[in-house]
Design an enzyme around this catalytic site. Structure first.
Site, PDB file in Angstrom:
ATOM      1  N   LYS A   9       0.842  -1.199   0.000  1.00 59.53           N
ATOM      2  CA  LYS A   9       0.000   0.000   0.000  1.00 59.53           C
ATOM      3  C   LYS A   9       0.872   1.242   0.000  1.00 59.53           C
ATOM      4  O   LYS A   9       1.810   1.359   0.774  1.00 59.53           O
ATOM      5  CB  LYS A   9      -0.915   0.023   1.224  1.00 59.53           C
ATOM      6  CG  LYS A   9      -1.809   1.276   1.271  1.00 59.53           C
ATOM      7  CD  LYS A   9      -2.914   1.153   2.305  1.00 59.53           C
ATOM      8  CE  LYS A   9      -2.473   1.609   3.649  1.00 59.53           C
ATOM      9  NZ  LYS A   9      -3.605   1.810   4.582  1.00 59.53           N
ATOM     10  N   SER A  25      -3.136   2.265 -17.352  1.00 60.71           N
ATOM     11  CA  SER A  25      -2.292   1.967 -16.194  1.00 60.71           C
ATOM     12  C   SER A  25      -2.084   3.177 -15.307  1.00 60.71           C
ATOM     13  O   SER A  25      -2.634   4.257 -15.536  1.00 60.71           O
ATOM     14  CB  SER A  25      -0.935   1.406 -16.612  1.00 60.71           C
ATOM     15  OG  SER A  25      -0.153   2.407 -17.197  1.00 60.71           O
ATOM     16  N   THR A  57      -6.390  -1.201 -12.114  1.00 57.91           N
ATOM     17  CA  THR A  57      -5.544  -1.061 -13.287  1.00 57.91           C
ATOM     18  C   THR A  57      -4.258  -1.840 -13.005  1.00 57.91           C
ATOM     19  O   THR A  57      -4.262  -2.758 -12.188  1.00 57.91           O
ATOM     20  CB  THR A  57      -5.280   0.435 -13.626  1.00 57.91           C
ATOM     21  OG1 THR A  57      -4.615   0.512 -14.893  1.00 57.91           O
ATOM     22  CG2 THR A  57      -4.507   1.149 -12.542  1.00 57.91           C
ATOM     23  N   TYR A  58      -3.177  -1.492 -13.658  1.00 58.67           N
ATOM     24  CA  TYR A  58      -1.902  -2.143 -13.389  1.00 58.67           C
ATOM     25  C   TYR A  58      -0.814  -1.083 -13.243  1.00 58.67           C
ATOM     26  O   TYR A  58      -0.934   0.028 -13.752  1.00 58.67           O
ATOM     27  CB  TYR A  58      -1.548  -3.155 -14.479  1.00 58.67           C
ATOM     28  CG  TYR A  58      -1.441  -2.563 -15.863  1.00 58.67           C
ATOM     29  CD1 TYR A  58      -0.213  -2.162 -16.368  1.00 58.67           C
ATOM     30  CD2 TYR A  58      -2.571  -2.407 -16.666  1.00 58.67           C
ATOM     31  CE1 TYR A  58      -0.108  -1.611 -17.634  1.00 58.67           C
ATOM     32  CE2 TYR A  58      -2.477  -1.861 -17.930  1.00 58.67           C
ATOM     33  CZ  TYR A  58      -1.245  -1.466 -18.421  1.00 58.67           C
ATOM     34  OH  TYR A  58      -1.140  -0.915 -19.666  1.00 58.67           O
ATOM     35  N   GLY A  73      -4.569   6.922 -19.607  1.00 56.61           N
ATOM     36  CA  GLY A  73      -5.737   6.408 -20.321  1.00 56.61           C
ATOM     37  C   GLY A  73      -7.039   6.800 -19.646  1.00 56.61           C
ATOM     38  O   GLY A  73      -7.197   7.923 -19.166  1.00 56.61           O
ATOM     39  N   ALA A  74      -7.961   5.856 -19.577  1.00 54.05           N
ATOM     40  CA  ALA A  74      -9.294   6.123 -19.032  1.00 54.05           C
ATOM     41  C   ALA A  74      -9.268   6.584 -17.582  1.00 54.05           C
ATOM     42  O   ALA A  74     -10.161   7.309 -17.142  1.00 54.05           O
ATOM     43  CB  ALA A  74     -10.166   4.874 -19.161  1.00 54.05           C
TER      44      ALA A  74
END
Length: 133
Positions: A9, A25, A57-58, A73-74
């Site tokens: 975390k 990502s 996401t990654y 991106g999104a």
């Protein structure tokens, strides 16, 4: 049986950039990701403390020691530069592994500098009991 526990975390990271045209990502400075054991392309859950959005996401590595946390991106539609986010990854472990598991946690300031680092605490009240079939 397998349990899903918090593995890593990064808490209260500040979003430093956004790139709508990137394929997706979340970019994280390599040094921060490595401190909590995140590897490139690892699935992450991100919660935005500023607006309540949560998304999966990654992780991808950005340049080290620059404090980069960038929406790509999104995900650029789910936050703004300056928003504070928590980045989490999880691991599947056996009950025996869970008894001694310690998540790796970083807490950051508004400049994405580490203000606290710990290995978490093992599950205090978790006890493995033999399965009597």
């Amino acid at each position: 049986m397998q349990l899903t526990l918090l593995k890593s975390k990064i808490h209260r990271a500040a979003v430093t950039g956004a790139s709508l045209d990137y394929e997706g990502s979340l970019t994280i400075s390599a040094d921060l990701a490595e401190l909590v054991g995140l590897i490139p392309c690892e699935k992450i859950l991100v919660s935005n403390l500023s607006n309540g959005e949560r998304f999966e996401t990654y992780a991808i590595y950005g340049p080290a020691r620059q404090g980069i946390i960038e929406l790509n991106g999104a995900t650029t539609h789910l936050g703004n530069i300056g928003d504070r986010v928590t980045i989490m990854s999880f691991a599947r472990v056996t009950p025996e592994e869970a008894a001694v598991h310690r998540p790796r946690i970083l807490v950051l300031n508004e400049k994405n500098e580490v203000i606290r680092r710990n290995e978490g605490a093992a599950a205090r009240s978790f006890k493995v009991v033999a399965n009597k079939a």
